[in-house]
Each structure stands twice: as structure tokens, then as C-alpha cells.
Design an enzyme around this catalytic site. Sequence first.
Site, PDB file in Angstrom:
ATOM      1  N   PRO A  77     -53.118 -63.617  34.803  1.00  0.00           N
ATOM      2  CA  PRO A  77     -53.915 -64.167  35.838  1.00  0.00           C
ATOM      3  C   PRO A  77     -54.077 -65.697  35.559  1.00  0.00           C
ATOM      4  O   PRO A  77     -54.510 -65.988  34.494  1.00  0.00           O
ATOM      5  CB  PRO A  77     -55.088 -63.359  35.200  1.00  0.00           C
ATOM      6  N   GLU A  78     -53.645 -66.301  36.600  1.00  0.00           N
ATOM      7  CA  GLU A  78     -53.921 -67.652  36.647  1.00  0.00           C
ATOM      8  C   GLU A  78     -54.921 -68.035  37.693  1.00  0.00           C
ATOM      9  O   GLU A  78     -55.827 -66.917  38.169  1.00  0.00           O
ATOM     10  CB  GLU A  78     -52.650 -68.518  37.143  1.00  0.00           C
ATOM     11  N   HIS A  93     -56.408 -48.980  26.253  1.00  0.00           N
ATOM     12  CA  HIS A  93     -56.725 -50.308  26.561  1.00  0.00           C
ATOM     13  C   HIS A  93     -57.891 -50.751  27.317  1.00  0.00           C
ATOM     14  O   HIS A  93     -58.076 -51.600  27.757  1.00  0.00           O
ATOM     15  CB  HIS A  93     -55.340 -51.035  26.926  1.00  0.00           C
ATOM     16  N   ARG A 102     -52.592 -56.530  26.010  1.00  0.00           N
ATOM     17  CA  ARG A 102     -52.274 -57.286  25.059  1.00  0.00           C
ATOM     18  C   ARG A 102     -53.402 -58.007  24.177  1.00  0.00           C
ATOM     19  O   ARG A 102     -53.203 -58.728  23.196  1.00  0.00           O
ATOM     20  CB  ARG A 102     -51.284 -58.302  25.375  1.00  0.00           C
TER      21      ARG A 102
END
Length: 283
Positions: A2-3, A95, A114
Site C-alpha cells: 500500500p502506497e 493473519h 507479513r
Amino acid sequence: MPELPEVETTCRGLAARLEGRRLDAVDARVPALRFPLPDGFARRLTGRRVIHLGRRAKYLLVHLDDGQVLIGHLGMSGRMRVFAANGAVPPLARHDHVVFRTDDGAEIRFNDVRRFGFFDLTTEDALAQHPMLEPLGPEPLGNAFDAETLAAALAGKKTPIKAALLDQRVVAGLGNIYVCEALYWADISPRRSASSVPGKRAERLVPAIRRVLSEAIAAGGSSLRDFAHTDGGLGYFQASFAVYGREGEACPRCAEARHPCRVRRIVQSGRSTFLLCSAPTIG
DNA sequence: ATTGGTTCCTGCTGGC
DNA sequence: TGCCAGCAGGAACCAA
């Protein structure tokens, strides 16, 4: 991750579901993400009403009715997913690290394979001085970002322009994808030294950055591996990438030519850069 | 003060 | 088919 465009898309999706709602339950299912969750995380959020959802660079800002602000970062693989009370709510997935439940029965889940994402809690008064936010450069879509301020931030930097634009203190919100795309559209080699960009190149670079980000937001961001909207839908700006992930393909500006430029991949400071094989490389 | 290298974590892919 | 090295959108931290 995500930018900026993906965080903005997430922010808008969350705003529609969270603003005005009260957090009735918060379940932190892991003690830490990238950093330990703040002390009393669930307790301090439970019962609070969400006043406003905002974004600064790649940070999500959840403003609460008691003056607290929840800061969220999606890291590389984090995403927020909203399940409405009247829809199907699937069992928790692997997750799903943090779960928020609102007073209208909706559930918001933070999923991050992650675990490079994180949350922190601060207050409205201390927000601007938060150690993660204070050093940030200007918002690339804001009025404070122009060729002059960019030139000042790049002046004297020996590092390549690619690396300089990834530095959130220079301009806040770009990541690897959008830096590659913006440099392509500005016709600037990613290898050129940052200090040689001020001037006409900076005047091309600013609108290129703005345009790429605006178009990406309009497309709902880019969905490569992990990113999805809060409703599970996908962004589609990846279909508009000129160079990112397109090694060997023809440059979109000269694809019709008999011998089009082709996209090449190089590695700069350990990360992939995509550029045209014909791009100048002198710093 | 900059700058580059390393690190956190899991999962996927490509080469053998 | 299986195994394993390398790579992936971020950025803090450390050493030079």
C-alpha cells in the site's frame, strides 16, 4: 504495500463505515505487529466514537471522540476489510490480527501476512509531533508540494533520484511502484543524481507525481498480491502501469514504432527499479 | 548529516 | 513433483 493511493482508497472505504460509529469491541489477537501494540490498546479504544478518518502520507488516522487518534500503517501486506452486520461474516482468517466491532454490528478486520504494519495511539494535541509523522515531507497532492519545495529537498543530495523519492522526508507517500511510474512519465532516469533534478526536471516531476497518484486513486489503487478494498474489491491501476513489473515490454509512448524502447529492470539499493532501456543514466 | 546495508515476517515463484 | 533460494508494495535502525 500500500502506497499513498492504496491508503487513500482504504481511508475512504473505512470512512464510509466508521465515521460516526462507536467501537463496541476491539480484539487484538497478537501482542505485536511490527511493534508491540500500545499498552491498553483495546481498553483505550473500546467505547470511543469515531469522529473522522484521515490520512497523512501512508498513515491512516482515526480521530476519536475523546481526543485520541489511532494511527495505522499497512506495512507491505496489510489490509482492512469491512464486514457489514447484515452481510455474511466469514470465520476469522489466518493473519487477521486485529478486529474492531462497531455499534451497528459491522466488523473491521486488519489482516497482515507479513506483519510489517502497526498501530499506535496518540492524542490530537500530540499528533503533529508524533515521531512517525513529524519528519514527513509534504503531501504530494497538496498545495505545499511544488517544483520549488521539491528542488529544495533534493538540493545537494548525492543519492539517485529514485532513492530520494522513496525518502518520506522529501515527499510523503510514494513507494517503489509510483516512483518508477512518475520518473518514467517525467522522462527522468531513476539513476540520475537527485541534486541534478532541480530545475526543468523538477518542473516535470511534480505534475508527473501528481498525475500518477491521482489516476491511481481514481482507479481504486493497484492490486498486485495483497491489496484489496475494504469491501474486498480490487484496484485496477496495475493495468495502467507504464513500466512497473513490465520488464521486456515496449514503452507505451513508442509501442507503435518499429523499434520501440523496452522496459528494463535494474536494482537500486536492493530494490527493483523499472526504466526504459533508452533512458539517460548520467547523474 | 547522509548513505547504504540489514532486518522484521510469511508466502509465492522460478530454477534446478 | 519437490526443494530451496530469492524476491515482494515499507521503513526503522545501525554503522560508517
